[in-house]
Design an enzyme around this catalytic site. Structure first.
Site, PDB file in Angstrom:
ATOM      1  N   CYS A  58       0.866  -1.182   0.000  1.00 42.53           N
ATOM      2  CA  CYS A  58       0.000   0.000   0.000  1.00 42.53           C
ATOM      3  C   CYS A  58       0.902   1.230   0.000  1.00 42.53           C
ATOM      4  O   CYS A  58       2.124   1.122   0.167  1.00 42.53           O
ATOM      5  CB  CYS A  58      -0.885  -0.009   1.237  1.00 42.53           C
ATOM      6  SG  CYS A  58       0.084   0.059   2.751  1.00 42.53           S
TER       7      CYS A  58
ATOM      8  N   HIS B 127      -1.827  -4.951  18.597  1.00 44.26           N
ATOM      9  CA  HIS B 127      -1.251  -4.485  17.332  1.00 44.26           C
ATOM     10  C   HIS B 127      -0.440  -3.199  17.565  1.00 44.26           C
ATOM     11  O   HIS B 127      -0.902  -2.295  18.265  1.00 44.26           O
ATOM     12  CB  HIS B 127      -2.372  -4.219  16.311  1.00 44.26           C
ATOM     13  CG  HIS B 127      -1.843  -4.075  14.915  1.00 44.26           C
ATOM     14  ND1 HIS B 127      -1.239  -2.925  14.470  1.00 44.26           N
ATOM     15  CD2 HIS B 127      -1.793  -4.944  13.874  1.00 44.26           C
ATOM     16  CE1 HIS B 127      -0.857  -3.086  13.208  1.00 44.26           C
ATOM     17  NE2 HIS B 127      -1.193  -4.304  12.830  1.00 44.26           N
TER      18      HIS B 127
ATOM     19  N   GLU C 135       0.128  -0.628  15.789  1.00 39.50           N
ATOM     20  CA  GLU C 135      -0.539   0.631  15.413  1.00 39.50           C
ATOM     21  C   GLU C 135      -1.419   1.134  16.565  1.00 39.50           C
ATOM     22  O   GLU C 135      -1.412   2.318  16.909  1.00 39.50           O
ATOM     23  CB  GLU C 135      -1.393   0.427  14.152  1.00 39.50           C
ATOM     24  CG  GLU C 135      -2.139   1.693  13.746  1.00 39.50           C
ATOM     25  CD  GLU C 135      -3.171   1.427  12.652  1.00 39.50           C
ATOM     26  OE1 GLU C 135      -2.885   0.668  11.717  1.00 39.50           O
ATOM     27  OE2 GLU C 135      -4.273   2.004  12.735  1.00 39.50           O
TER      28      GLU C 135
ATOM     29  N   SER D   9       1.583  -5.587   2.845  1.00 38.07           N
ATOM     30  CA  SER D   9       3.006  -5.611   3.187  1.00 38.07           C
ATOM     31  C   SER D   9       3.777  -6.629   2.331  1.00 38.07           C
ATOM     32  O   SER D   9       4.892  -6.994   2.654  1.00 38.07           O
ATOM     33  CB  SER D   9       3.162  -5.943   4.674  1.00 38.07           C
ATOM     34  OG  SER D   9       2.454  -7.118   4.985  1.00 38.07           O
TER      35      SER D   9
HETATM   36 FE1  F3S Z   1      -3.314   2.159   4.929  1.00 34.75          FE
HETATM   37 FE2  F3S Z   1      -1.051   1.147   4.330  1.00 34.75          FE
HETATM   38 FE3  F3S Z   1      -1.160   3.349   5.621  1.00 34.75          FE
HETATM   39  S1  F3S Z   1      -2.826   0.019   4.965  1.00 34.75           S
HETATM   40  S2  F3S Z   1      -2.933   3.118   6.854  1.00 34.75           S
HETATM   41  S3  F3S Z   1      -1.845   3.056   3.532  1.00 34.75           S
HETATM   42  S4  F3S Z   1       0.282   1.748   5.953  1.00 34.75           S
END
Ligand code: F3S
Length: 278
Positions: free
Chosen positions: A12, A123, A125, A262
Site C-alpha cells: 500500500c 497491534h 498501530e 506488506s
Molecule cells: Fe493504509 Fe497502508 Fe497506511 S494500509 S494506513 S496506507 S500503511
C-alpha cells in the site's frame, strides 16, 4: 491453467513510502539504520532490507547515537521524546493515515475526551495511538469485547478505528455505543488500501477455483484476506512461491492471487511466474 491477479494487491501507499524512506536513509548514512520492530510483516522483505543495511530492533534503548526509522504503524509520543532526549536521528515513516489518527487521539484527549480505539490492543498501530493519549485509551476489537466494558454516561468519548479494521466492525460498535446514550465523537479512520485489497480478493475469489494469498503469516491484513477468500473457494496462505503445493495447485483450472499490503512486488511476481510456468 489460468492465473489472475487481484485488482489491488501488494504494498500500500504507506508501506511503500516506509520501505523507500528506510532504504534512502541507509544509503545516506554511514552508521547503521534501525527500524523499531520489523518495517513490514514479511520475512523476505526483512531479509532484503538487511542486505541494504536496514536492521530491526525491538528495544529503543539499543540504538543510542544511531538512526532510527519509525515504521508505518507509528509509535507513541514517548518514543519521539526519548529520541530527542538521547539525540537519536529519527526518520518518521509513520503512514500519514495513521498519523492522522494519532493527531485526533492527542487533540481530543487534551480536550478532555476519553479515547476509544476500535482495534486489536496487541497491534503496534493501536499501541502507538494509545501512546498519544497517555496509554489510557479504551480498546476493543469487536462487539463482544465492547459488551464487557463499563462506560460512564457523565464522560465524553472520541472513537477512532485501527486502519485495518473491517467497516462492519466499526458500524456495529458505533451502533452499540450510540445505544448506550453516551456523548460520542466518531472518526472512521479505516484506510481505503485495506478495503480495496479486501474487495479485490472478494471479487476474484468468486471467479476462481482456488486463491493463493501471498503475505507474511503474522500479518493481520494478510490473514484477513485469506479469511475472505476462504468463503468462496479453496484458499492457501503462502509467504513465498516456495510454499506453493504444486501437486495440489495443478488440480485447479483457474487460480487467483491476492496479496496483503506488506507483500513486496518481487514475491508476487515470483508466484505469478511459477503458476504461469505450470
Ligand atoms: Fe493504509 Fe497502508 Fe497506511 S494500509 S494506513 S496506507 S500503511
Amino acid at each position: 491453467m489460468k492465473v489472475l491477479l487481484a485488482e489491488h494487491a501488494g504494498y500500500c501507499f504507506g508501506v511503500k513510502r516506509a520501505v523507500e524512506l528506510a532504504i534512502k536513509t541507509a544509503q545516506d548514512n554511514d552508521n547503521k539504520v534501525y527500524t523499531l520492530g520489523p518495517l513490514i510483516h514479511n520475512n523476505s522483505a526483512v531479509d532484503m532490507l538487511k542486505e541494504k543495511n536496514v536492521f530491526s530492533v525491538d528495544d529503543i534503548n539499543n540504538v543510542e547515537g544511531d538512526n532510527i526509522i519509525i515504521r508505518s504503524h507509528g509509535v507513541g509520543k514517548e518514543i519521539y521524546d526519548h529520541c530527542s532526549e538521547k539525540k537519536i536521528n529519527l526518520t518518521d515513516a509513520t503512514c500519514p493515515f495513521v498519523k492522522k489518527i494519532q493527531k485526533i487521539a492527542y487533540e481530543m484527549y487534551n480536550k478532555g475526551y476519553n479515547i476509544i480505539i476500535i482495534g486489536d490492543k496487541s497491534h503496534p498501530e493501536v499501541q502507538g495511538i494509545n501512546g498519544w493519549c497517555d496509554n489510557k485509551a479504551i480498546i476493543g476489537k469487536n462487539l463482544e469485547e465492547f459488551y464487557l466494558i463499563d462506560f460512564n454516561n457523565s464522560k465524553k468519548y472520541a472513537v477512532v478505528v485501527q486502519t485495518t479494521m473491517p467497516q462492519d466492525t466499526f458500524f456495529a460498535v458505533k451502533e452499540y455505543l450510540i445505544s448506550l446514550g453516551l456523548t460520542l465523537e466518531f472518526y472512521n479512520t479505516i484506510c481505503f488500501a485495506t478495503k480495496e485489497r479486501q474487495q479485490a480478493v472478494l471479487d476474484l475469489s468468486k471467479k476462481v477455483d482456488a486463491m493463493l494469498i501471498v503475505g507474511g503469516k503474522h500479518s493481520s491484513n494478510t490473514k484477513k484476506l485469506a479469511e475472505i477468500a476462504k468463503k468462496n473457494c479453496d484458499t492457501f496462505l503462502i509467504e513465498t512461491a516456495k510454499d506453493i503445493d504444486l501437486e495440489k495447485i495443478k488440480t485447479y483450472d483457474i487460480i487467483g492471487v491476492g496479496a496483503g499490503a506488506s507483500t513486496p512486488d518481487f514475491i508476487i511476481n515470483e508466484v505469478m511466474d511459477l503458476i504461469n510456468e505450470l
